[in-house]
Scaffold this active site. Structure first.
Site, short mmCIF file in Angstrom:
data_model
loop_
_atom_site.label_atom_id
_atom_site.label_comp_id
_atom_site.label_asym_id
_atom_site.label_seq_id
_atom_site.Cartn_x
_atom_site.Cartn_y
_atom_site.Cartn_z
N LYS A 88 2.17 32.76 -4.84
CA LYS A 88 2.15 31.81 -5.95
C LYS A 88 1.41 32.37 -7.18
CE LYS A 88 2.52 27.69 -3.03
NZ LYS A 88 2.00 26.32 -2.80
N TYR A 144 11.33 22.32 -4.80
CA TYR A 144 10.39 21.36 -4.22
C TYR A 144 10.92 19.93 -4.24
CZ TYR A 144 6.52 24.68 -3.65
OH TYR A 144 5.71 25.71 -3.23
N GLU A 163 15.92 27.98 2.18
CA GLU A 163 15.03 28.53 1.16
C GLU A 163 15.35 30.00 0.88
OE1 GLU A 163 10.96 27.68 2.30
OE2 GLU A 163 11.23 25.54 1.96
P1 CMP Z 1 3.54 24.42 -0.24
O1 CMP Z 1 3.52 25.01 1.13
O2 CMP Z 1 4.04 25.29 -1.34
O3 CMP Z 1 4.39 23.07 -0.24
C1 CMP Z 1 4.17 22.03 -1.18
C2 CMP Z 1 2.94 22.24 -1.98
O4 CMP Z 1 2.42 21.14 -2.66
C3 CMP Z 1 1.81 22.68 -1.08
O5 CMP Z 1 2.05 23.98 -0.61
C4 CMP Z 1 0.61 22.52 -1.98
O6 CMP Z 1 0.29 23.69 -2.71
C5 CMP Z 1 1.07 21.46 -2.99
N1 CMP Z 1 0.22 20.27 -2.98
C6 CMP Z 1 -0.50 19.83 -4.01
N2 CMP Z 1 -1.17 18.72 -3.69
C7 CMP Z 1 -0.88 18.44 -2.40
C8 CMP Z 1 -1.27 17.41 -1.49
N3 CMP Z 1 -2.09 16.43 -1.84
N4 CMP Z 1 -0.76 17.47 -0.24
C9 CMP Z 1 0.12 18.46 0.14
N5 CMP Z 1 0.51 19.45 -0.69
C10 CMP Z 1 0.02 19.44 -1.94
#
Ligand code: CMP
Length: 139
Positions: A11, A51, A128
């Site tokens: 990221k 997302y 993905e």
């Molecule tokens: P990722 O695995 O990329 O999938 C969704 C992303 O949302 C997660 O990692 C986090 O970086 C982001 N995110 C931000 N806030 C939250 C939260 N409260 N709960 C879960 N994911 C979050």
């Protein structure tokens, strides 16, 4: 156990701190093979689509803003049980809950700027991977 492929994203918080090599080293030491990799800047539309599953969550807009704030490195990782193995190497979504030695424990700044994304199931991994890569890019 079967050989699986999974999608990984390094990221913007990690590319910004020049951590691509350090993260790749952890992936490779865990036995995951990087069989495709490219660095790109996501458009807002791509990040929103990627997302989409989170679109009703309160963090969705901030997450999209963060994911387009700088370059990302998208990769396909291959290995035995790669989907779950990668999630172990990544550590918990919230770095304050991540185990010692995991990528997020070592490098993540916050739950949002948590350095890496990894597919959470084999089915999502397939979707993905095809979101970012064509079959001739995966070798
Ligand atoms: P990722 O695995 O990329 O999938 C969704 C992303 O949302 C997660 O990692 C986090 O970086 C982001 N995110 C931000 N806030 C939250 C939260 N409260 N709960 C879960 N994911 C979050």
């Amino acid at each position: 156990m079967a050989i699986e492929n999974t999608l990984s994203i390094i990221k913007p918080d990690a590319t910004d701190r020049n951590l691509t090599g350090a993260i790749n080293s952890k992936l490779e030491k865990a036995g995951l093979k990087i069989i495709a990799q490219k660095r790109l800047k996501l458009s807002r539309e791509m990040a929103q689509k990627f997302y989409e599953v989170h679109k009703d969550r309160p963090f969705y807009n901030d997450l999209v803003d963060f994911m387009i704030s700088g370059p990302v490195v998208v990769q396909v990782l291959s290995g035995e049980n790669a989907v779950m193995l990668n999630r172990e190497v990544m550590g918990a979504t919230n770095p304050s809950e991540a185990k010692d030695g995991t990528i997020r424990k070592e490098f993540a700044l916050s739950i949002e700027a948590n350095s890496v994304h990894g597919s959470d199931s084999l089915e999502n991994a397939k979707n993905e991977i095809s979101f970012f890569f064509s079959s001739i890019e995966i070798v």
